[in-house]
Design a protein around this motif. Sequence first.
Motif, PDB file in Angstrom:
ATOM      1  N   THR A 174       4.858   5.387   3.061  1.00  0.00           N
ATOM      2  CA  THR A 174       4.489   6.788   2.860  1.00  0.00           C
ATOM      3  C   THR A 174       5.582   7.473   2.044  1.00  0.00           C
ATOM      4  OG1 THR A 174       3.428   6.739   5.018  1.00  0.00           O
ATOM      5  CG2 THR A 174       3.779   8.901   4.038  1.00  0.00           C
ATOM      6  N   ILE A 175       5.184   8.129   0.952  1.00  0.00           N
ATOM      7  CA  ILE A 175       6.159   8.760   0.058  1.00  0.00           C
ATOM      8  C   ILE A 175       5.817  10.244  -0.093  1.00  0.00           C
ATOM      9  CG2 ILE A 175       7.332   8.595  -2.170  1.00  0.00           C
ATOM     10  CD1 ILE A 175       5.999   5.824  -2.487  1.00  0.00           C
ATOM     11  N   GLU A 219      17.275   3.008   4.441  1.00  0.00           N
ATOM     12  CA  GLU A 219      18.636   2.489   4.372  1.00  0.00           C
ATOM     13  C   GLU A 219      19.651   3.626   4.438  1.00  0.00           C
ATOM     14  OE1 GLU A 219      21.229  -0.707   1.747  1.00  0.00           O
ATOM     15  OE2 GLU A 219      19.437   0.196   0.916  1.00  0.00           O
ATOM     16  N   GLN A 220      20.671   3.442   5.271  1.00  0.00           N
ATOM     17  CA  GLN A 220      21.721   4.452   5.426  1.00  0.00           C
ATOM     18  C   GLN A 220      22.608   4.483   4.180  1.00  0.00           C
ATOM     19  OE1 GLN A 220      21.679   4.816   9.145  1.00  0.00           O
ATOM     20  NE2 GLN A 220      22.357   6.920   8.893  1.00  0.00           N
ATOM     21  N   GLY A 221      23.047   5.675   3.795  1.00  0.00           N
ATOM     22  CA  GLY A 221      24.064   5.762   2.752  1.00  0.00           C
ATOM     23  C   GLY A 221      23.619   5.355   1.368  1.00  0.00           C
ATOM     24  N   THR A 257       0.867  -1.177   0.000  1.00  0.00           N
ATOM     25  CA  THR A 257       0.000   0.000   0.000  1.00  0.00           C
ATOM     26  C   THR A 257       0.904   1.226   0.000  1.00  0.00           C
ATOM     27  OG1 THR A 257      -1.638  -1.192   1.299  1.00  0.00           O
ATOM     28  CG2 THR A 257      -1.838   1.212   1.234  1.00  0.00           C
ATOM     29  N   LEU A 258       0.688   2.112  -0.968  1.00  0.00           N
ATOM     30  CA  LEU A 258       1.487   3.336  -1.030  1.00  0.00           C
ATOM     31  C   LEU A 258       0.622   4.527  -0.632  1.00  0.00           C
ATOM     32  CD1 LEU A 258       3.267   2.816  -4.475  1.00  0.00           C
ATOM     33  CD2 LEU A 258       4.025   2.058  -2.208  1.00  0.00           C
ATOM     34  N   LYS A 259       1.186   5.374   0.232  1.00  0.00           N
ATOM     35  CA  LYS A 259       0.533   6.644   0.562  1.00  0.00           C
ATOM     36  C   LYS A 259       1.386   7.729  -0.073  1.00  0.00           C
ATOM     37  CE  LYS A 259      -1.726   5.486   4.922  1.00  0.00           C
ATOM     38  NZ  LYS A 259      -3.031   5.903   4.383  1.00  0.00           N
ATOM     39  N   VAL A 260       0.906   8.278  -1.171  1.00  0.00           N
ATOM     40  CA  VAL A 260       1.730   9.161  -1.999  1.00  0.00           C
ATOM     41  C   VAL A 260       1.199  10.593  -1.948  1.00  0.00           C
ATOM     42  CG1 VAL A 260       2.668   9.543  -4.312  1.00  0.00           C
ATOM     43  CG2 VAL A 260       2.149   7.211  -3.548  1.00  0.00           C
ATOM     44  N   TRP A 261       2.120  11.551  -1.790  1.00  0.00           N
ATOM     45  CA  TRP A 261       1.729  12.965  -1.829  1.00  0.00           C
ATOM     46  C   TRP A 261       1.411  13.362  -3.266  1.00  0.00           C
ATOM     47  CZ3 TRP A 261       0.556  16.431   1.864  1.00  0.00           C
ATOM     48  CH2 TRP A 261       0.389  17.763   1.470  1.00  0.00           C
ATOM     49  N   ARG A 262       0.176  13.789  -3.537  1.00  0.00           N
ATOM     50  CA  ARG A 262      -0.219  14.253  -4.868  1.00  0.00           C
ATOM     51  C   ARG A 262      -0.524  15.738  -4.792  1.00  0.00           C
ATOM     52  NH1 ARG A 262      -1.279  10.367  -8.875  1.00  0.00           N
ATOM     53  NH2 ARG A 262      -0.570  12.170 -10.050  1.00  0.00           N
ATOM     54  N   ILE A 296      10.786   8.862   2.339  1.00  0.00           N
ATOM     55  CA  ILE A 296      10.107   7.566   2.382  1.00  0.00           C
ATOM     56  C   ILE A 296       9.969   7.094   3.821  1.00  0.00           C
ATOM     57  CG2 ILE A 296      10.245   5.168   1.624  1.00  0.00           C
ATOM     58  CD1 ILE A 296      12.132   6.312  -0.680  1.00  0.00           C
ATOM     59  N   ASN A 297       8.750   6.862   4.240  1.00  0.00           N
ATOM     60  CA  ASN A 297       8.483   6.425   5.625  1.00  0.00           C
ATOM     61  C   ASN A 297       9.217   7.299   6.638  1.00  0.00           C
ATOM     62  OD1 ASN A 297       6.684   4.454   4.998  1.00  0.00           O
ATOM     63  ND2 ASN A 297       8.132   2.747   5.156  1.00  0.00           N
ATOM     64  N   GLY A 298       9.168   8.597   6.422  1.00  0.00           N
ATOM     65  CA  GLY A 298       9.718   9.523   7.407  1.00  0.00           C
ATOM     66  C   GLY A 298      11.215   9.679   7.377  1.00  0.00           C
ATOM     67  N   ARG A 299      11.893   9.186   6.328  1.00  0.00           N
ATOM     68  CA  ARG A 299      13.348   9.327   6.217  1.00  0.00           C
ATOM     69  C   ARG A 299      13.706   9.788   4.807  1.00  0.00           C
ATOM     70  NH1 ARG A 299      16.054   5.866   9.774  1.00  0.00           N
ATOM     71  NH2 ARG A 299      17.933   7.024   9.201  1.00  0.00           N
TER      72      ARG A 299
END
Lengths: 224, 261
Positions: free
Chosen positions: B108-109, B88-90, B14-19, B80-83
Amino acid sequence: MSWISKTFSSSIGRKIIMAITGLFLCSFLVVHLVGNLQLFKADNGVAFNAYSEFMGHNPIIRTLEIVLVLGFGFHIYEGLSLAIKNRAARGAQGYVSNHIEQNSSWHSRSMAMLGSIVLFFLIVHLYNFFGSLRFTDVPRDANGNEDAYALVLDAFRNPLYVALYVVAQFALLYHLLHGFSSAFQTLGLVHRKYTPAVKFIGYGFSIVVCAAFAAMPIYFYFFK
Amino acid sequence: MAGSNPNAKPMNLTLKVWRQKNRITKGGIVDYQVKDISPDMSFLEMLDVLNEDLLRQGQEPVAFDHDCREGICGSCNLFINGRAHGPEQGTTTCQLHMRKFSDGDTITIEPWRATAFPVNKDLSVDRSAFDRIIQAGGYVSINTGGTPDANEIPIPKDISDRAFEAATCIGCGACVASCKNASAMLFVSAKVSQLALLPQGHVERKTRVENMVAQMDLEGFGACTNIGSCAAECPVGISLENIAILNQEFLAAKATSNNLA
Ligand code: HEM
Ligand code: SF4
Ligand code: FES
């Protein structure tokens, strides 16, 4: 002089003011703490009153007091106005999901809030002691010194003051846990060899200073 | 396919995308379902699948920026998901793979957020403020003439390594996006210290830092409070040490440049 005002109104210049005033305030904390340790002397305040009389009337101390007021003034003004500016830079539309706790510490993000608690404390604290000593006639002790010790005894009979003083020291503790080493970073005083020591000293400084200040109201409330 | 895992099960997400239609209209989160996503896909390939679905259904595809898809151009900027650039780092978003997610996840995007980075459309953000900062001084002037010999200017290895580390900044803006103050100091400091460390950068050393910082302030980025979110989220690991160098360069330039204005 416009290049000077431009320097210190730029974002980095204002940060430099924060760092210099912040470290200056740290040095003030040391002086204030060392003097106040005399509260723990079992002499019913004789030494503390003598010290307090000296601090209140020595011309050098009175001059430094002006520097201290300026230091606090700049630190508080720049700190709060930068916080407002940064809030505006972040923008009105925030993130729906933001896991900022995964990339930074809580206290480093809460400097303005922690500082504001310290500011509130500062106003009450000045009213408690400085205001009475400077602007009213305080009874004198056996040596003819103003009896500041009696003021301390009296204030710390009130549990609300004790609670406020202790909470404020926690706020200052977290302010300094980030602030101390942060000021070195701001001033560009970063080196792979020395920065770990600066961080270590910063933690030690914050904990020792804040714990010692917090011990005063607790000691008076419970043991005096 | 080489390197793919034959046992990896396709995922439904499920994607929550800012439109958001354009700069002026208000946007919002819209939910989408994507099916049969291979764990070997990159995050952007997953969005390609979503957009193909949307096109088939006669709907407007989701606008997002991307170019190289190999982690060097700095275009693929998604929160993505608050990051910034995802969990993933780096890594940049294009180098983030769906195997980092699990079947049934909700993702969430959102676009980068900062007053200086207005949203153009959906997930696509205007980062031209960074271009203007670079134009203000993030360059060295090379005069024409005979070709200089290679290695004519000696540079100690550790200095050239540090300059190179700073030079790896791809200008993505994750530092701004993740910073509580929307500060661009990490980005600016990477360029300033890269060029301050190298002899080629010394000709314009003072005017560079003065002009870049002035432009940074003009664009409406915040002031650094040394929180460190930027360095933690930077896909190429630009370090906070560069900000300390920037502050020193700035003070030294202000104190000694011939610029009275
Ligand atoms: C004795 C009291 C205080 C001491 C020793 C102190 C010390 C410091 C230090 C060392 C810093 C770090 C500066 C830097 O990062 O470069 C700092 C930052 C800050 N202080 Fe204080 N402070 C005190 C009181 C206050 C008060 C009363 C306020 C008022 C609201 C305040 C607000 C701030 C803010 C907002 C910052 C972060 C600003 C920034 O990093 O740009 N502080 N403080
Ligand atoms: S410093 Fe890192 S996060 Fe910031 S623009 Fe450069 S690469 Fe991106
Ligand atoms: S698309 Fe170029 S870095 Fe991701």
